[in-house]
Design a protein around this motif. Sequence first.
Motif, mmCIF file in Angstrom:
data_model
loop_
_atom_site.group_PDB
_atom_site.id
_atom_site.type_symbol
_atom_site.label_atom_id
_atom_site.label_comp_id
_atom_site.label_asym_id
_atom_site.label_seq_id
_atom_site.Cartn_x
_atom_site.Cartn_y
_atom_site.Cartn_z
ATOM 1 N N GLU A 4 0.987 -1.156 -0.007
ATOM 2 C CA GLU A 4 0.026 -0.025 -0.117
ATOM 3 C C GLU A 4 0.832 1.425 -0.013
ATOM 4 O OE1 GLU A 4 -2.483 0.083 3.265
ATOM 5 O OE2 GLU A 4 -3.876 -1.736 2.468
ATOM 6 N N HIS A 71 -7.210 2.453 5.149
ATOM 7 C CA HIS A 71 -6.282 3.559 4.622
ATOM 8 C C HIS A 71 -6.863 4.028 3.637
ATOM 9 C CE1 HIS A 71 -3.322 1.405 7.376
ATOM 10 N NE2 HIS A 71 -2.930 2.852 7.712
ATOM 11 N N ILE A 72 -6.651 5.341 3.020
ATOM 12 C CA ILE A 72 -6.653 5.961 1.933
ATOM 13 C C ILE A 72 -5.448 5.968 1.078
ATOM 14 C CG2 ILE A 72 -7.526 8.011 0.585
ATOM 15 C CD1 ILE A 72 -9.820 6.797 2.146
ATOM 16 N N LEU A 73 -5.480 5.468 -0.145
ATOM 17 C CA LEU A 73 -4.210 5.330 -0.782
ATOM 18 C C LEU A 73 -3.972 6.346 -1.554
ATOM 19 C CD1 LEU A 73 -4.944 1.525 -2.246
ATOM 20 C CD2 LEU A 73 -3.805 2.222 -0.260
ATOM 21 N N ASP A 75 -3.608 7.281 -4.667
ATOM 22 C CA ASP A 75 -4.431 7.738 -5.987
ATOM 23 C C ASP A 75 -5.840 7.668 -5.540
ATOM 24 O OD1 ASP A 75 -4.607 5.035 -5.574
ATOM 25 O OD2 ASP A 75 -4.036 4.522 -7.681
ATOM 26 N N GLU A 76 -6.380 7.637 -4.078
ATOM 27 C CA GLU A 76 -7.666 7.587 -4.012
ATOM 28 C C GLU A 76 -8.323 8.910 -3.275
ATOM 29 O OE1 GLU A 76 -8.766 3.040 -2.851
ATOM 30 O OE2 GLU A 76 -7.930 4.130 -1.230
ATOM 31 N N THR A 77 -9.524 9.057 -3.536
ATOM 32 C CA THR A 77 -10.177 10.284 -2.920
ATOM 33 C C THR A 77 -10.792 9.643 -1.390
ATOM 34 O OG1 THR A 77 -12.433 9.829 -3.711
ATOM 35 C CG2 THR A 77 -10.844 11.241 -4.997
ATOM 36 N N SER A 79 -13.810 9.525 -0.661
ATOM 37 C CA SER A 79 -15.058 8.798 -1.026
ATOM 38 C C SER A 79 -14.705 7.316 -1.187
ATOM 39 C CB SER A 79 -15.819 9.413 -1.784
ATOM 40 O OG SER A 79 -15.224 9.500 -2.986
ATOM 41 N N ASP A 80 -13.604 7.073 -1.711
ATOM 42 C CA ASP A 80 -13.296 5.663 -2.078
ATOM 43 C C ASP A 80 -13.193 4.815 -0.707
ATOM 44 O OD1 ASP A 80 -13.082 5.921 -4.899
ATOM 45 O OD2 ASP A 80 -10.870 6.911 -4.734
ATOM 46 N N GLY A 81 -13.030 5.463 0.301
ATOM 47 C CA GLY A 81 -12.948 4.647 1.671
ATOM 48 C C GLY A 81 -14.086 3.800 2.045
ATOM 49 N N ARG A 83 -15.254 1.469 0.554
ATOM 50 C CA ARG A 83 -15.061 0.202 0.262
ATOM 51 C C ARG A 83 -14.817 -0.717 1.343
ATOM 52 N NH1 ARG A 83 -10.161 2.476 -0.510
ATOM 53 N NH2 ARG A 83 -8.437 1.546 0.678
ATOM 54 N N GLU A 84 -14.270 0.106 2.452
ATOM 55 C CA GLU A 84 -14.140 -0.501 3.626
ATOM 56 C C GLU A 84 -15.320 -1.300 4.404
ATOM 57 O OE1 GLU A 84 -10.913 -1.469 4.809
ATOM 58 O OE2 GLU A 84 -9.909 -0.037 3.291
#
Length: 201
Positions: A4, A71-73, A75-77, A79-81, A83-84
Amino acid sequence: MKTEILNIFDGRGNTLGVASRDEVHEKGHWHETFHCWFVTREHGKTYILFQIRSERKKDYPSLLDISAAGHILFDETISDGIREVHEELGVDLSFEDLIPLGVIRDEIIHDSLIDSELGNVFLYVCPERIEEQLHFQEEEVSGVIKLEYHAFAKLWSGEISEVVAIDSAGEIRLVTKTEILPHSESYIETLLGQMAKELKL
Protein backbone atom coordinates in the motif's frame (compact mmCIF):
# COMPACT_ATOMS: atom_id res chain seq x y z
CA MET A 1 -0.26 -8.68 -0.28
CA LYS A 2 0.17 -5.69 -2.57
CA THR A 3 2.23 -2.90 -1.02
CA GLU A 4 0.00 0.00 0.00
CA ILE A 5 1.32 3.44 -0.97
CA LEU A 6 -0.02 6.35 1.06
CA ASN A 7 0.17 10.12 0.91
CA ILE A 8 2.10 11.49 3.87
CA PHE A 9 1.79 14.82 5.67
CA ASP A 10 3.57 16.89 8.28
CA GLY A 11 2.01 17.84 11.61
CA ARG A 12 0.29 20.83 10.02
CA GLY A 13 -1.34 18.77 7.28
CA ASN A 14 1.03 19.83 4.49
CA THR A 15 1.69 17.16 1.87
CA LEU A 16 5.21 15.70 2.01
CA GLY A 17 4.96 13.02 -0.68
CA VAL A 18 4.23 9.31 -0.56
CA ALA A 19 5.51 6.31 1.36
CA SER A 20 4.75 2.63 1.83
CA ARG A 21 2.41 1.59 4.63
CA ASP A 22 5.32 -0.09 6.45
CA GLU A 23 7.42 3.07 6.33
CA VAL A 24 4.46 5.20 7.42
CA HIS A 25 3.98 3.10 10.54
CA GLU A 26 7.70 2.78 11.23
CA LYS A 27 8.46 6.50 11.01
CA GLY A 28 5.12 7.82 12.24
CA HIS A 29 4.19 9.85 9.16
CA TRP A 30 0.75 11.44 9.27
CA HIS A 31 -1.51 9.78 6.70
CA GLU A 32 -5.19 9.72 5.70
CA THR A 33 -7.63 7.09 6.85
CA PHE A 34 -11.36 6.43 6.53
CA HIS A 35 -13.39 5.76 9.69
CA CYS A 36 -17.05 4.75 9.58
CA TRP A 37 -18.89 4.40 12.87
CA PHE A 38 -22.23 2.57 12.81
CA VAL A 39 -24.87 3.59 15.31
CA THR A 40 -28.35 2.19 15.80
CA ARG A 41 -31.27 3.52 17.80
CA GLU A 42 -33.28 0.95 19.70
CA HIS A 43 -35.91 1.40 22.40
CA GLY A 44 -35.00 5.05 22.87
CA LYS A 45 -31.26 4.39 23.24
CA THR A 46 -28.35 4.92 20.87
CA TYR A 47 -25.84 2.11 20.45
CA ILE A 48 -22.39 2.25 18.85
CA LEU A 49 -21.32 -0.83 16.88
CA PHE A 50 -17.71 -1.84 17.42
CA GLN A 51 -16.04 -4.42 15.25
CA ILE A 52 -14.21 -7.23 17.02
CA ARG A 53 -10.83 -7.46 15.35
CA SER A 54 -9.91 -10.93 14.17
CA GLU A 55 -7.60 -12.93 16.40
CA ARG A 56 -5.46 -13.38 13.25
CA LYS A 57 -4.62 -9.67 13.10
CA LYS A 58 -0.96 -8.81 13.64
CA ASP A 59 -1.80 -5.68 15.61
CA TYR A 60 -4.39 -5.54 18.40
CA PRO A 61 -6.04 -8.92 17.76
CA SER A 62 -9.50 -9.45 19.29
CA LEU A 63 -9.83 -5.85 20.51
CA LEU A 64 -12.89 -3.69 19.83
CA ASP A 65 -12.44 -1.02 17.18
CA ILE A 66 -14.13 1.30 14.68
CA SER A 67 -17.10 -0.33 12.88
CA ALA A 68 -15.17 -0.19 9.58
CA ALA A 69 -11.95 1.61 8.74
CA GLY A 70 -8.94 1.59 6.45
CA HIS A 71 -6.22 3.57 4.72
CA ILE A 72 -6.79 6.00 1.88
CA LEU A 73 -4.28 5.13 -0.85
CA PHE A 74 -2.24 7.81 -2.62
CA ASP A 75 -4.41 7.71 -5.76
CA GLU A 76 -7.78 7.60 -4.00
CA THR A 77 -10.27 10.18 -2.81
CA ILE A 78 -11.83 10.11 0.65
CA SER A 79 -15.08 8.77 -0.79
CA ASP A 80 -13.24 5.67 -2.03
CA GLY A 81 -12.93 4.66 1.61
CA ILE A 82 -16.52 3.44 1.51
CA ARG A 83 -15.11 0.19 0.15
CA GLU A 84 -14.00 -0.67 3.69
CA VAL A 85 -17.62 -1.02 4.82
CA HIS A 86 -18.31 -3.64 2.16
CA GLU A 87 -14.99 -5.44 2.59
CA GLU A 88 -15.11 -5.72 6.37
CA LEU A 89 -18.85 -5.91 7.09
CA GLY A 90 -20.40 -7.02 3.80
CA VAL A 91 -22.77 -4.05 3.64
CA ASP A 92 -23.24 -2.00 0.47
CA LEU A 93 -23.58 1.69 1.26
CA SER A 94 -23.12 4.78 -0.85
CA PHE A 95 -20.96 7.65 0.31
CA GLU A 96 -24.12 9.77 0.45
CA ASP A 97 -25.51 7.49 3.19
CA LEU A 98 -22.82 8.75 5.57
CA ILE A 99 -22.81 11.77 7.88
CA PRO A 100 -19.40 13.51 7.89
CA LEU A 101 -17.95 14.26 11.33
CA GLY A 102 -14.80 15.94 10.05
CA VAL A 103 -11.10 15.09 10.21
CA ILE A 104 -10.10 13.89 13.67
CA ARG A 105 -6.45 13.22 14.44
CA ASP A 106 -5.61 9.95 16.13
CA GLU A 107 -2.12 8.88 17.19
CA ILE A 108 -1.54 5.38 18.53
CA ILE A 109 1.92 4.20 19.55
CA HIS A 110 2.46 0.51 20.25
CA ASP A 111 5.85 -1.21 20.34
CA SER A 112 7.47 -0.41 16.97
CA LEU A 113 4.23 0.85 15.38
CA ILE A 114 3.50 4.60 15.26
CA ASP A 115 0.09 5.16 13.74
CA SER A 116 -0.47 8.88 13.13
CA GLU A 117 -3.82 9.19 11.36
CA LEU A 118 -5.74 12.04 9.83
CA GLY A 119 -9.01 10.20 10.29
CA ASN A 120 -11.80 11.20 7.92
CA VAL A 121 -14.64 10.22 10.21
CA PHE A 122 -18.19 9.37 9.18
CA LEU A 123 -21.34 8.23 10.90
CA TYR A 124 -23.91 5.78 9.56
CA VAL A 125 -27.26 5.55 11.32
CA CYS A 126 -28.27 1.99 10.55
CA PRO A 127 -31.55 0.14 10.94
CA GLU A 128 -32.30 -1.93 14.01
CA ARG A 129 -30.76 -5.40 14.06
CA ILE A 130 -28.23 -4.46 11.37
CA GLU A 131 -25.99 -7.18 12.77
CA GLU A 132 -28.23 -9.79 11.12
CA GLN A 133 -27.24 -8.38 7.71
CA LEU A 134 -23.50 -8.35 8.26
CA HIS A 135 -21.02 -10.70 6.61
CA PHE A 136 -17.55 -10.41 8.06
CA GLN A 137 -14.18 -10.49 6.32
CA GLU A 138 -12.80 -13.29 8.45
CA GLU A 139 -9.15 -12.27 8.35
CA GLU A 140 -10.11 -8.78 9.56
CA VAL A 141 -13.27 -9.05 11.66
CA SER A 142 -14.69 -11.79 13.87
CA GLY A 143 -17.94 -10.05 14.84
CA VAL A 144 -19.49 -6.85 16.17
CA ILE A 145 -20.61 -5.74 19.59
CA LYS A 146 -22.99 -2.94 20.64
CA LEU A 147 -22.28 -0.48 23.45
CA GLU A 148 -24.84 2.10 24.52
CA TYR A 149 -23.51 5.61 23.78
CA HIS A 150 -23.66 7.09 27.29
CA ALA A 151 -22.33 3.92 28.90
CA PHE A 152 -19.35 3.89 26.53
CA ALA A 153 -18.65 7.57 27.27
CA LYS A 154 -18.58 6.81 31.01
CA LEU A 155 -16.37 3.77 30.44
CA TRP A 156 -13.88 5.75 28.38
CA SER A 157 -13.72 8.61 30.89
CA GLY A 158 -13.10 6.17 33.74
CA GLU A 159 -16.37 6.97 35.49
CA ILE A 160 -17.25 3.27 35.39
CA SER A 161 -15.01 0.21 34.96
CA GLU A 162 -17.22 -2.01 32.78
CA VAL A 163 -20.34 -1.86 30.63
CA VAL A 164 -22.94 -4.35 29.47
CA ALA A 165 -22.65 -5.06 25.74
CA ILE A 166 -24.51 -7.18 23.20
CA ASP A 167 -22.55 -9.16 20.60
CA SER A 168 -23.62 -10.11 17.08
CA ALA A 169 -24.98 -13.43 18.32
CA GLY A 170 -27.28 -11.58 20.72
CA GLU A 171 -25.25 -12.64 23.75
CA ILE A 172 -24.75 -10.23 26.64
CA ARG A 173 -21.25 -9.71 28.05
CA LEU A 174 -19.29 -7.21 30.10
CA VAL A 175 -16.67 -5.03 28.43
CA THR A 176 -13.81 -3.12 30.05
CA LYS A 177 -11.76 -0.28 28.58
CA THR A 178 -8.77 -2.60 28.17
CA GLU A 179 -10.75 -4.51 25.52
CA ILE A 180 -11.01 -1.44 23.29
CA LEU A 181 -8.23 -0.46 20.89
CA PRO A 182 -6.29 2.36 22.58
CA HIS A 183 -7.22 5.32 20.40
CA SER A 184 -5.97 8.68 21.64
CA GLU A 185 -8.08 10.32 24.34
CA SER A 186 -8.63 13.40 22.16
CA TYR A 187 -9.87 11.27 19.25
CA ILE A 188 -12.57 9.53 21.30
CA GLU A 189 -13.58 12.72 23.12
CA THR A 190 -13.97 14.59 19.82
CA LEU A 191 -15.80 11.67 18.26
CA LEU A 192 -18.30 11.45 21.10
CA GLY A 193 -18.87 15.18 20.97
CA GLN A 194 -19.52 15.12 17.24
CA MET A 195 -21.85 12.14 17.58
CA ALA A 196 -23.80 13.90 20.32
CA LYS A 197 -24.13 17.02 18.19
CA GLU A 198 -25.35 15.17 15.08
CA LEU A 199 -27.70 12.80 16.94
CA LYS A 200 -28.83 15.36 19.53
CA LEU A 201 -27.84 13.11 22.43
